[in-house]
Write an enzyme that holds these catalytic residues in place. Sequence first.
Site, mmCIF file in Angstrom:
data_model
loop_
_atom_site.group_PDB
_atom_site.id
_atom_site.type_symbol
_atom_site.label_atom_id
_atom_site.label_comp_id
_atom_site.label_asym_id
_atom_site.label_seq_id
_atom_site.Cartn_x
_atom_site.Cartn_y
_atom_site.Cartn_z
ATOM 1 N N GLY A 103 0.834 -1.200 0.000
ATOM 2 C CA GLY A 103 0.000 0.000 0.000
ATOM 3 C C GLY A 103 0.863 1.241 0.000
ATOM 4 N N CYS B 254 5.326 -6.092 1.496
ATOM 5 C CA CYS B 254 5.691 -4.679 1.376
ATOM 6 C C CYS B 254 5.125 -3.877 2.566
ATOM 7 C CB CYS B 254 5.212 -4.167 0.029
ATOM 8 S SG CYS B 254 5.980 -2.636 -0.434
ATOM 9 N N TYR B 255 4.122 -3.047 2.339
ATOM 10 C CA TYR B 255 3.505 -2.333 3.464
ATOM 11 C C TYR B 255 3.089 -3.318 4.557
ATOM 12 C CZ TYR B 255 0.157 0.536 6.081
ATOM 13 O OH TYR B 255 -0.515 1.200 7.073
ATOM 14 N N HIS C 176 7.393 -7.653 -4.061
ATOM 15 C CA HIS C 176 6.078 -8.125 -4.518
ATOM 16 C C HIS C 176 6.183 -9.472 -5.235
ATOM 17 C CE1 HIS C 176 3.697 -4.547 -3.609
ATOM 18 N NE2 HIS C 176 4.829 -3.903 -3.789
ATOM 19 N N GLU D 50 3.731 -11.133 -6.317
ATOM 20 C CA GLU D 50 2.588 -11.310 -7.215
ATOM 21 C C GLU D 50 2.819 -10.783 -8.621
ATOM 22 O OE1 GLU D 50 2.875 -9.350 -4.651
ATOM 23 O OE2 GLU D 50 1.804 -7.457 -4.837
ATOM 24 N N ASP E 93 -17.520 -9.888 -21.280
ATOM 25 C CA ASP E 93 -18.129 -9.941 -19.948
ATOM 26 C C ASP E 93 -19.652 -10.084 -20.012
ATOM 27 O OD1 ASP E 93 -15.518 -9.400 -19.391
ATOM 28 O OD2 ASP E 93 -15.852 -7.285 -18.986
ATOM 29 N N LYS F 138 -10.712 -11.034 -15.355
ATOM 30 C CA LYS F 138 -10.948 -11.135 -16.799
ATOM 31 C C LYS F 138 -10.539 -12.511 -17.357
ATOM 32 C CE LYS F 138 -12.013 -8.739 -20.587
ATOM 33 N NZ LYS F 138 -13.129 -7.791 -20.672
#
Length: 518
Positions: free
Chosen positions: A54, A81-82, A168, A170, A226, A374
Amino acid sequence: MHDMIAILDFGSQYTPLIARRLRELGVYAVVHPHDVTAAQLAQPNLRGIILSGGPASAFEVGAPRPAAGVLALDVPILGICYGMQLLTLLDGGDVQPHAQREYGRAQIELSGGHALLEGLDEREFVWMSHGDRVTALAPGYVSLASTQDGVIAAIAHDAARRYALQFHPEVTHTPHGRQILRNFALTICGCRNDWSVADYLTTVSQDIQDQVGDNPVIVLVSGGVDSTVTAAILLKALKPEQVIAIHVDSGLMRAEESKAVMASLETLGLTHLHLVDASAQFLEGLKGITDPESKRQIIGDTFIAVQDAELARLNVDAEGAFLAQGTLYTDIIESGASGKQTATIKTHHNVGTPLVMAKRAQGRLVEPCSGLFKDEVRELGLLLGIPRQLIERHPFPGPGLGIRILGEVTCDRLELLRAADHIYLDELRHAKLYTAIWQAFAVLLPINAVGVQGDGRTYGSVITLRAVDSIDGMTADFHPIPFEVLARVASRITNEVPGINRVVFDVTSKPPATIEWE
Ligand code: XMP
C-alpha cells in the site's frame, strides 16, 4: 467448501494480482477491505491471511491497520511490502524511510533454507516498490533474505506463523514470486489447491437462483466478453424463458460485430433474444459533434433511451424484473467496495445508468462475474461453450468507434475506420500476435494528409494504429509490433481502403497517454 486465503487490501495497485496468482494455483482467494472485521474473516475455511502492499507509511499517524483481533486469528499471516512494515511495527520492530528509495528490480540473497522460499535460487531478482524499510526486526523474527545493500527482503517468525516480504511476489517481474505464494498457501497454510472456475459456476448459479427466483432477468449484451459470459451464466442457472437478452446495434460497432454477437448468443440457446438496430438514432444524435465528452454523453444517453424503448416495446415488467450486468472483480475492487485504499485512478466502470442505479437500490442487480478476473471470465466462457474467437476478443469500449473517430462521426468515416480496423486485426491474427496483445485497434484522425497514388496527388485520411499490453487497462505499455507486420498493415490499408493515404503507429504508453484517443 474450498480452502480460502483472505487478502487485506491496503491499497497497492497489485492487490488484485495476489488473488489472481493464488487462484491460478487453484487456491480460492478473496480481497477484503483492510479493515474487515475478525468476525467476518473467521470462516471455517479460512487458511491464511495476506496483508497487501500500500502507498502509506506504516509509522505515520493514521496509517491503515487491520481491525482488532484479525492478527490474532489462528492462521498463518504473510505481509507484503507495506504488510511487512506493518507486521514489524505491530510486533515491536522498527521501520524507517530509506534514504535511497529502491524501486524496481533488485537482487536478493537468501540466508538459508526456509519453507517460504523453498525452490528459489540463492540469488533471485525481485520487484520492490516502497520507500520504507524494516530497520530492526521484531522479537522472534529472523531474516531470510536481503538485498546487496543490506535491505531486509524476507522475514519469518515460525512460532507465531508470521512471514513477510519487502518485495512483490505477485508481479511477473519477480520471476519466482509464484513459487513463494505457492509455498505460503500450500505448504505453510496447508491449503488444498482444488478450486477452479467450474466451482465458481456452481456456487454462483445457486446464488442467482436464490436471488432471482422465478422472475425475469434482463441482460444487455454489448458483445463484449463480460456481458456475453454473463448471459451464458444466467442461461445455465435459470430457465431460458427467464432470460431476456437485448443487443443494441449502435452503428458504432466493429465490422460484422453485431452479427457475430447475435449468432453466438443464439448458439447458447437464448430464446428471448432481441436485436435493436439503433444506428440511425445514434448517428443522428452525433451529427456535428466533435467534443469527446459530448460524444460520450450523447452515446450514453442514447443507449438508455433505446433500452427503455425496447423494454416498453417488449412489455417487460421493468419494475419487477432483475437486471444483470458483467461487472468484474477488478471493477469492484477498484471502485472502492473493497476499502477505497487504492491510489490508482480508473474511470471506467459499468456505468451507473438510472436503470442500473434503481435496480441496485432494489437489490435487483445481478452481477455473476463480480467474483472473477478477466482471465477467469474467459475461461468460464469457454467452459460454457462460447466460441473461442469471441472469448479472445480484445476489450471494446461502450461508446465503440464513436471515440475512435476523432472529429465528427459520420457514416462515411465509420466505413473508413471499420475497414482499416478490420485489416489491422486480420493481419495481427495472421501474424499470431492478436492474443499476445491486450488491446489493439485503429483510430481515424481528424486531419488529412497529402499523398501520391497512381499518377495523382491525394489529400486523404490518416489512420493511427494502437496496440497495448496491460493488466486491466489501468496502465499500459505500447506493444512493439514487428516492423514487417506494420508495413504489411499500412500497405494493405492504403491499397484497400480508398480515402486513406497514410498510416502511423502510436508508441505512447499509459500514462501519459490513455489507451483510447478520446
Ligand atoms: P483509457 O482510454 O481510459 O481506457 O486508457 C482504458 C480501458 O477502458 C476502455 N474504455 C472504456 N470502456 N466505456 C467502456 O466500457 C468507456 O467509456 C471506455 N473508455 C475506455 C478502453 O478501451 C481500455 O480498454
